[in-house]
Every structure is written in C-alpha cells, then in structure tokens.
Design an enzyme around this catalytic site. Sequence first.
Site, short mmCIF file in Angstrom:
data_model
loop_
_atom_site.label_atom_id
_atom_site.label_comp_id
_atom_site.label_asym_id
_atom_site.label_seq_id
_atom_site.Cartn_x
_atom_site.Cartn_y
_atom_site.Cartn_z
CB CYS A 50 78.76 63.82 81.75
SG CYS A 50 78.27 62.76 80.23
CG HIS A 99 84.56 67.10 66.59
ND1 HIS A 99 85.46 66.33 67.44
CD2 HIS A 99 84.29 68.09 67.91
CE1 HIS A 99 85.04 65.78 68.27
NE2 HIS A 99 85.16 66.79 69.09
CD GLN A 116 71.27 62.63 78.54
OE1 GLN A 116 71.74 61.76 77.86
NE2 GLN A 116 71.06 63.44 78.57
CD GLN A 120 74.37 66.06 76.52
OE1 GLN A 120 75.09 65.05 75.36
NE2 GLN A 120 75.13 66.05 77.58
N GLY A 192 69.36 65.46 91.94
CA GLY A 192 69.08 66.22 90.87
C GLY A 192 68.08 66.43 89.96
CB SER A 197 68.75 64.15 87.30
OG SER A 197 69.89 64.46 87.65
#
Length: 565
Positions: A50, A99, A116, A120, A192, A197
């Site tokens: 996001c 990085h 989180q 991802q 979602g 979600s």
Amino acid sequence: MSLLVVGLSHRSAPVSVLERASLHADAQTKLLQDTVAAEPAAEGAVLATCNRIELYADVDKFHAGVAELSTLLAQHSGVGLEELTPYLYVHYEDRAVHHLFSVACGLDSMVVGEGQILGQIKDSLARAQELHTAGRLLNDLFQQALRVGKRAHSETGIDRAGQSLVTFGMEQLALGAPVEIWARDKKALVIGAGSMSSLAAATLARAGVAEIAIANRTPERAERLATILGEGDDTDVLARAVPMDSVPFELTRADVVVSCTGATGLVLTADAIAAGAGSRTGRPVVVDLDEEAAAETPPGPTSAGADEGCPLDLSAVRPGFSVMGEAAVAGMDAATLEQHAAWAASGTADRRESARGGPGADAELIGALAATASTVGRIPERRRPEPVAEPPRPEPVLFLLDLAMPRDIDAAAHRLAGVRLVDIESLAEASADAPMAADVDQVRRIVSDEVAAFGAAQRAAHITPTVVALRTMAADVVAGEIARLEGRLPGLDDKHRAEITQTVRRVVDKLLHAPTVRVKQLAAEPGGAGYADALRTLFDLDPETVASVSRAEESTEKNAENRGP
C-alpha cells in the site's frame, strides 16, 4: 551479483503519486514478464504494497538497467516517466540488499517495526517463483530477507517501536482512547477479504467489536473469513458474509468501516457515506469545509473593493476586514498613511459610515496613527481581525479506515460532519513524528551484519563453480594418468593399482586444498570477484565447463524448490 532495485515509496513520493502508480495483480504479472524479457535483466521480482512499489532485477549493466526498469515502471503504472522519475530511488548491489533487509525488518515502513511486510515479501517471492522470473540471486535474496526480518523481531524489541498499519490506523480512529475500549460493542463492516482486510477483521474481533460484516467481490472468500473469525477461540464476535451490493445498507448499521480492496475506482463515495452516517443521526450529514478547502474559496467583495485610489492591496483584503479600520492601516509609513487619510476623507458618507465608528472616529483614528507614524516612521504593528470561532465539530458516528492504494474511500469524507476518516495519507502524517524505540539501533546493526554475510556468501558462491571445475579437471588428469600406467604395467594387480590411485589422488587433493580454501576466503571479501577469473586463467579452465557446473547447480536448486520443504 548485479542486484538493482528501482522504486518509490511513502518516503520518496506523495500519496497522490503512489495512488496513481499502484499496480494490481495482473499489472504486476505483466511487469515481471516484461522485466525478464528486457535485455539488461536476467531475473525480476516486484514488491508492491500500500505504500511502496519496487522492482528488483539481476542486471548486467547498471545504467541500462536503471533506464529499462524506470521505463517499465512508468509504462505499467500509467504514470508518465518524466512525472515519475523525480520520485524514484535506485539502489545497487550491497545497497540494494541493505534496502530490502531494512524493509523486511520494518525499518522503512510507514509505522516502524510493523511485521506485516514480511508476508508481503513472501507473497512477492512466491509470485516471482510461480512466473519463473526469480533465479538464484533473487531466491537467495528474498529468502534471506525473510530470515533477517524474523531474526529482528525475535531478537529485539522492534515490535515496540511500532505496530501493524491496521493497529496504528485504529489507534488514530480511537483519538487517543485505548482501542479495546473504543471498539467495545461496536458493529464493523470490512470490505475486502485479502491479507490486509483479514488482519483488520481479526484485529477488530480481538479488540471486542460485537459484530463484523464482511463484503468481498468473491463471496466464497468472505464466507471463509467469516467462518474463521466465528470459530476463533480468542474472540466472541458475530461474523457474517454479505454481498457487495448490500454495502450501502450495511453502512447504515456500521460504526466502523475498514476497506482494503484491489479496486481501481472508489468503493465508497462521499454521498454513500453521508447517507449511511445520516441514517445514524436522523439528520443529513453536511459538508464541513476544512481550512484548506476554505482557503480555496474566493473571498467575498468588500465595501471598498471597487474603489480607486485606495493605497491598500484590495485583492489581499480578507472578508469582514474594514479597509478604513485601524488594522487596515497598521504598518503603513507616514506618506502612505497620509495618502490613505486623503482617500478616506474624499469618500462618500455612506462608505465612511460603513467603517467602524463612523466618519468622526475614522478621522480621529487616522490622525492619531499619522502622529505615531511621523515619530517612528511606521505604525509598529500590523494587526489582523480576531479569528472567528468555529463551531465545534460533532462527535463521529461513523469511523472509516481506508488501507487501500489506490484509495477505496472518497477523500471528501474528511469534510463530512459526524464522520472520521483515516487513510494512507493521514497515517503517513501521523506516523512522521512517531517516537523511535532504542531497539531500532540494534536492528540496524543486525541488518548491517546480515548484508555483509549475504555479500560474502554470494561472492563465495560465485567462485564455487570455478573450484568445482578445477577439481573435476584434476580428477580427470588423475584418471588419465592411472589409465596410462595400466597400459605400461599390464600385470599390475588390483591391490597395487588401488594403492597407487589413492596415493595420486591424495597428492592432488593436498596440492589443491590450500589454494582452493584460500581463494574462497579471498573471494568472499569485498572486491574478491576477480579471484575466480584469476583461477580460471592460471589453470586454463574451459569457461563452458564452469558454466555447465553453474547450470547444474541451478537446476538442482530449482528441483528442490519445486519439491517444497
């Protein structure tokens, strides 16, 4: 290793640009396919969340790689290259490793320390593996990043430096109150059923909401999430799946709405939100213009707005600001003040009567100010009218958390009375001043150590095929010499043949042991990549033999990945 990453994130670009540049699943797939099809790139992986979009690749040319990856990002995001370029950052080789490891530890997150991002990164690697765009370098890099992130969370208190974006967003909704108290007995709507979600729904359930309605374009996923929430041992929440077309009705019941979908347009418009909130209060929700919106509203005309000869800049006069009052002339020098007095005296009685205190008060005031100006040269202070007290904003009846990129919820909801909206942009502003925990420094040391270890391992791995090819060549030489010995001594029995063979092999192994161990050590150090070339040159190794060893190793690793753990 020629690792290159080109990307943009909440640290380099405004939310408006991130929103436009966001990539849905199909666009990510096409971007990966085009990346490995491009000439400079041999491998590719996309990390899209996001608040970041990053393209990782193994390239053989730095400048060509940067140009190609930047162009691909612009093409697939729909943002022009000239517009996108100022917001892009580039990291190469060890800096690129540093990085990604920092990202995996949560050091580069909007909320420092949130975990989180590990999920991802795992999804990003899985997508690249599924599309066969991740080779040895990116497989090693992303798997090590996951291990580094887990190490940081297990060995330090980085979790105390921040929370997940979901938890942080709910803290912003709660306006300083404990989330458990704020959420208790509320009704929630989650739009979602993806990872974000699902995390939001689980967080709300643990916080004590009484009911959660889940809407998703794929009803089966909404039903599965509702079942998981309803069967959880640590919660007592009524969870149910609802169709997407019932969202307007659910808005009239919900106290809290969390939305995070992959939609390219708005999921909740300002009108739908106003209708939902209005049904809770029994009266329409009105638009409450904030200061920024009010600043965009052109000021109303003043009584002297059309007058000529006034020394004031009438275009800068604010509504309700008397151009003949004390505040208007404060700050004028003596000459300008005299000009203003002449202009005021020549005006009509109606205009002068509209000023504070009438014409007599104006003349007396301006005379006093002129005396002050003649003494000090200028009226010492320019005063503005007292600010108008704004009516208190009503308490929110509907709380909205938008975690999608691009946004799901109309930003105009910020100005709806009775509605509180927290989105990615407001989260970025709120987290800018968040305190950093002392554990962050420890995590940074972990990242630095892991980057050095990863670089050494990659450089050592780079020379391994050359060492294997050297030992293979030595074995072939031993085999050839033993065969020639058997031709010259046909009566040699098996016992003596085995003893001679073993002796020759030991001699070769001892001769090769020290240089091969030492060359691996040297190659693992920064700048050690040239030792592999030196070894190939000194022993006249066939480059194709070395390449075939590399291919064989990659094939073995790929088969192991396909078999799974």
